[in-house]
Design a protein around this motif. Structure first.
Motif, PDB file in Angstrom:
ATOM      1  N   PHE A  22       0.814  -1.209   0.000  1.00 39.77           N
ATOM      2  CA  PHE A  22       0.000   0.000   0.000  1.00 39.77           C
ATOM      3  C   PHE A  22       0.858   1.274   0.000  1.00 39.77           C
ATOM      4  CE2 PHE A  22      -2.754  -3.219   1.961  1.00 39.77           C
ATOM      5  CZ  PHE A  22      -3.858  -3.134   1.117  1.00 39.77           C
ATOM      6  N   TYR A  23       2.152   1.098   0.079  1.00 40.61           N
ATOM      7  CA  TYR A  23       3.056   2.257   0.079  1.00 40.61           C
ATOM      8  C   TYR A  23       3.161   2.814  -1.335  1.00 40.61           C
ATOM      9  CZ  TYR A  23       7.254   5.091   0.526  1.00 40.61           C
ATOM     10  OH  TYR A  23       8.144   6.136   0.507  1.00 40.61           O
ATOM     11  N   ASN A  24       2.904   4.102  -1.475  1.00 41.66           N
ATOM     12  CA  ASN A  24       2.913   4.750  -2.790  1.00 41.66           C
ATOM     13  C   ASN A  24       3.513   6.138  -2.640  1.00 41.66           C
ATOM     14  OD1 ASN A  24       2.465   5.844  -5.297  1.00 41.66           O
ATOM     15  ND2 ASN A  24       0.240   5.606  -5.264  1.00 41.66           N
ATOM     16  N   GLU A  25       4.654   6.373  -3.246  1.00 39.84           N
ATOM     17  CA  GLU A  25       5.347   7.652  -3.118  1.00 39.84           C
ATOM     18  C   GLU A  25       4.697   8.774  -3.918  1.00 39.84           C
ATOM     19  OE1 GLU A  25       9.462   7.162  -3.985  1.00 39.84           O
ATOM     20  OE2 GLU A  25       9.907   6.278  -2.027  1.00 39.84           O
ATOM     21  N   SER A  26       3.783   8.427  -4.792  1.00 42.39           N
ATOM     22  CA  SER A  26       3.112   9.452  -5.598  1.00 42.39           C
ATOM     23  C   SER A  26       1.943  10.049  -4.830  1.00 42.39           C
ATOM     24  CB  SER A  26       2.601   8.840  -6.913  1.00 42.39           C
ATOM     25  OG  SER A  26       3.667   8.341  -7.685  1.00 42.39           O
ATOM     26  N   ILE A  27       2.077  11.308  -4.422  1.00 39.02           N
ATOM     27  CA  ILE A  27       1.028  12.002  -3.690  1.00 39.02           C
ATOM     28  C   ILE A  27       0.000  12.545  -4.679  1.00 39.02           C
ATOM     29  CG2 ILE A  27       0.503  13.960  -2.181  1.00 39.02           C
ATOM     30  CD1 ILE A  27       2.029  11.821  -0.762  1.00 39.02           C
ATOM     31  N   ARG A  28      -1.272  12.324  -4.391  1.00 37.47           N
ATOM     32  CA  ARG A  28      -2.333  12.823  -5.258  1.00 37.47           C
ATOM     33  C   ARG A  28      -2.417  14.351  -5.153  1.00 37.47           C
ATOM     34  NH1 ARG A  28      -7.528   9.867  -3.182  1.00 37.47           N
ATOM     35  NH2 ARG A  28      -8.396  10.217  -5.245  1.00 37.47           N
ATOM     36  N   LEU A 106       2.733   5.396   5.424  1.00 37.45           N
ATOM     37  CA  LEU A 106       1.745   5.129   4.378  1.00 37.45           C
ATOM     38  C   LEU A 106       0.866   6.361   4.155  1.00 37.45           C
ATOM     39  CD1 LEU A 106       0.470   1.568   5.430  1.00 37.45           C
ATOM     40  CD2 LEU A 106       2.076   2.092   3.589  1.00 37.45           C
ATOM     41  N   TRP A 107       0.653   7.107   5.223  1.00 38.52           N
ATOM     42  CA  TRP A 107      -0.252   8.257   5.233  1.00 38.52           C
ATOM     43  C   TRP A 107       0.273   9.412   4.395  1.00 38.52           C
ATOM     44  CZ3 TRP A 107      -2.171  10.255  10.677  1.00 38.52           C
ATOM     45  CH2 TRP A 107      -3.359  10.966  10.521  1.00 38.52           C
ATOM     46  N   HIS A 108       1.562   9.699   4.543  1.00 38.30           N
ATOM     47  CA  HIS A 108       2.199  10.757   3.747  1.00 38.30           C
ATOM     48  C   HIS A 108       3.664  10.380   3.564  1.00 38.30           C
ATOM     49  CE1 HIS A 108       3.338  14.453   1.943  1.00 38.30           C
ATOM     50  NE2 HIS A 108       2.287  15.151   2.345  1.00 38.30           N
ATOM     51  N   PRO A 109       3.984   9.653   2.502  1.00 38.21           N
ATOM     52  CA  PRO A 109       5.340   9.113   2.316  1.00 38.21           C
ATOM     53  C   PRO A 109       6.428  10.159   2.136  1.00 38.21           C
ATOM     54  CG  PRO A 109       4.005   8.789   0.343  1.00 38.21           C
ATOM     55  CD  PRO A 109       3.077   9.247   1.418  1.00 38.21           C
ATOM     56  N   LYS A 110       6.071  11.376   1.818  1.00 37.54           N
ATOM     57  CA  LYS A 110       7.082  12.420   1.598  1.00 37.54           C
ATOM     58  C   LYS A 110       7.279  13.341   2.807  1.00 37.54           C
ATOM     59  CE  LYS A 110       6.405  12.594  -3.425  1.00 37.54           C
ATOM     60  NZ  LYS A 110       7.684  11.943  -3.737  1.00 37.54           N
ATOM     61  N   ALA A 111       6.473  13.138   3.864  1.00 34.60           N
ATOM     62  CA  ALA A 111       6.550  14.067   4.994  1.00 34.60           C
ATOM     63  C   ALA A 111       6.617  13.390   6.352  1.00 34.60           C
ATOM     64  CB  ALA A 111       5.355  15.025   4.967  1.00 34.60           C
ATOM     65  N   HIS A 112       6.165  12.154   6.464  1.00 32.38           N
ATOM     66  CA  HIS A 112       6.106  11.485   7.764  1.00 32.38           C
ATOM     67  C   HIS A 112       7.376  10.689   8.055  1.00 32.38           C
ATOM     68  CE1 HIS A 112       1.402  11.495   8.066  1.00 32.38           C
ATOM     69  NE2 HIS A 112       1.939  12.703   8.005  1.00 32.38           N
ATOM     70  N   LEU A 113       7.919  10.891   9.246  1.00 33.63           N
ATOM     71  CA  LEU A 113       9.124  10.179   9.655  1.00 33.63           C
ATOM     72  C   LEU A 113       8.849   9.105  10.695  1.00 33.63           C
ATOM     73  CD1 LEU A 113      10.455  12.913   8.492  1.00 33.63           C
ATOM     74  CD2 LEU A 113      12.372  12.294   9.967  1.00 33.63           C
ATOM     75  N   SER A 114       8.098   9.472  11.743  1.00 34.22           N
ATOM     76  CA  SER A 114       8.023   8.563  12.884  1.00 34.22           C
ATOM     77  C   SER A 114       6.737   8.767  13.671  1.00 34.22           C
ATOM     78  CB  SER A 114       9.234   8.804  13.798  1.00 34.22           C
ATOM     79  OG  SER A 114       9.144   8.038  14.982  1.00 34.22           O
ATOM     80  N   CYS A 244      -2.477  18.708   5.367  1.00 32.24           N
ATOM     81  CA  CYS A 244      -3.692  17.991   5.750  1.00 32.24           C
ATOM     82  C   CYS A 244      -4.414  17.448   4.518  1.00 32.24           C
ATOM     83  CB  CYS A 244      -4.618  18.917   6.540  1.00 32.24           C
ATOM     84  SG  CYS A 244      -6.169  18.143   7.069  1.00 32.24           S
ATOM     85  N   SER A 245      -4.569  18.287   3.517  1.00 27.47           N
ATOM     86  CA  SER A 245      -5.260  17.843   2.302  1.00 27.47           C
ATOM     87  C   SER A 245      -4.501  16.730   1.598  1.00 27.47           C
ATOM     88  CB  SER A 245      -5.448  19.029   1.352  1.00 27.47           C
ATOM     89  OG  SER A 245      -6.238  18.657   0.241  1.00 27.47           O
ATOM     90  N   GLU A 246      -3.184  16.856   1.539  1.00 29.03           N
ATOM     91  CA  GLU A 246      -2.371  15.823   0.887  1.00 29.03           C
ATOM     92  C   GLU A 246      -2.504  14.477   1.590  1.00 29.03           C
ATOM     93  OE1 GLU A 246       1.322  18.405  -1.055  1.00 29.03           O
ATOM     94  OE2 GLU A 246       1.578  17.420   0.884  1.00 29.03           O
ATOM     95  N   GLU A 247      -2.322  14.463   2.912  1.00 33.44           N
ATOM     96  CA  GLU A 247      -2.304  13.178   3.617  1.00 33.44           C
ATOM     97  C   GLU A 247      -3.674  12.523   3.655  1.00 33.44           C
ATOM     98  OE1 GLU A 247      -0.850  13.681   7.588  1.00 33.44           O
ATOM     99  OE2 GLU A 247      -2.527  14.937   8.237  1.00 33.44           O
ATOM    100  N   MET A 248      -4.737  13.306   3.813  1.00 35.55           N
ATOM    101  CA  MET A 248      -6.071  12.724   3.877  1.00 35.55           C
ATOM    102  C   MET A 248      -6.510  12.176   2.525  1.00 35.55           C
ATOM    103  SD  MET A 248      -6.411  12.998   7.026  1.00 35.55           S
ATOM    104  CE  MET A 248      -6.147  14.022   8.477  1.00 35.55           C
ATOM    105  N   ASN A 249      -6.239  12.928   1.455  1.00 33.73           N
ATOM    106  CA  ASN A 249      -6.560  12.434   0.115  1.00 33.73           C
ATOM    107  C   ASN A 249      -5.750  11.204  -0.251  1.00 33.73           C
ATOM    108  OD1 ASN A 249      -8.476  14.138  -1.671  1.00 33.73           O
ATOM    109  ND2 ASN A 249      -7.335  15.682  -0.525  1.00 33.73           N
ATOM    110  N   HIS A 250      -4.473  11.222   0.123  1.00 35.67           N
ATOM    111  CA  HIS A 250      -3.589  10.108  -0.218  1.00 35.67           C
ATOM    112  C   HIS A 250      -4.049   8.810   0.440  1.00 35.67           C
ATOM    113  CE1 HIS A 250       0.175   8.294  -1.548  1.00 35.67           C
ATOM    114  NE2 HIS A 250       0.333   7.783  -0.338  1.00 35.67           N
TER     115      HIS A 250
END
Length: 266
Positions: A22-28, A106-114, A244-250
């Motif tokens: 389910f991991y996808n680096e492409s953010i919608r 998984l929630w935001h692959p470009k911004a979440h670390l831990s 917020c919009s990026e992670e929720m949509n993703h």
């Protein structure tokens, strides 16, 4: 020897996990309505004192946008349409993701670390617990303590939160992990729609929402001083809206399948 260094994205060891598919680096791309709202602020929005009004039918004047208040605080509102998603899925997600960094990513692959629960437990629950997270909001790395609250403590009635198939409220006090200071509140309402659900996210940060985690007079005095000194920049509101919009949509794009496979009570 295993390294504890935090990193963005998945590495080789993460790809072996059962949910790595389910991991996808492409953010919608974020919705056009949100994109337009990020460009300007308005004068009014829902106050924290009236947050229970979220339970009313229909919409408010401010559903996507931000407010810069005279006391230096800001208010942010974001709506995310989520076809094929149910409120129960988000209720499960907030309990499930918090025990593993690679779930959080998984929630935001470009911004979440831990993400880690302060109590060290790994069970699927979030109300009454604190999630210590590290993530980028815009270009700034934030280390935040998300202190999840019972919606009833925020003013919602027992009847309002009784049926999770219709609506779920995720409520939290926001603070720092490295300092005994809280700086804001969040409420996500996830309510059922004809084709799935929608999330109405609300944030109140800075200004009068700042407080030292102390019950004594010195802490109260320090809180008042910080409330007067800290003025949040407009860019912070814009960055929070975008994030917020990026992670929720993703996450909404694959949450139904993730929930179906990993929710043990489904």
């Amino acid at each position: 020897m295993k390294s504890n260094k935090k990193y963005i994205g998945y590495q080789t060891q993460d790809m072996a996990l059962p949910y790595a598919k389910f991991y996808n680096e492409s953010i919608r791309p974020i919705p056009e309505l949100v994109e337009k709202a990020i460009k300007k602020s308005i004068k009014q929005g829902l106050t924290l004192e009236n947050v229970r009004d979220l339970h009313n039918e229909g919409y408010h004047e401010l559903e996507n946008g931000y407010v810069l208040n005279h006391d230096g605080s800001l208010h942010v509102a974001v709506v995310t349409p989520m076809p094929k998603v149910s409120p129960e899925m988000w209720d499960w997600w907030f309990g499930w993701h918090g025990s593993q960094d690679n779930r959080y990513k998984l929630w935001h692959p470009k911004a979440h670390l831990s993400a880690v629960w302060a109590d060290g437990r790994e069970d699927v629950a979030y109300i009454g617990r604190t999630s210590n997270i590290q993530e980028y909001i815009g270009k700034k790395l934030e280390k935040a303590a998300i202190q999840f609250k019972n919606p009833i403590d925020m003013g919602f009635s027992a009847a309002a939160i009784a049926d999770k198939s219709k609506v779920v409220y995720v409520c939290a006090r926001l603070g720092y992990t490295d300092y005994p200071i809280d700086f804001g509140w969040l409420v996500h309402q996830i309510r059922k729609t004809e084709d799935g659900a929608e999330m109405r996210s609300r944030f109140w940060m800075g200004g009068k929402y700042i407080a030292i985690r102390s019950q004594n007079l010195l802490g109260a005095a320090a809180s008042k001083t910080l409330q007067k000194l800290v003025k949040l920049p407009e860019q912070q509101a814009k960055d929070l809206m975008t994030h917020c919009s990026e992670e929720m949509n993703h996450l909404a794009a694959f949450l139904p399948d993730l929930y179906k496979e990993f929710n043990e009570n489904h």
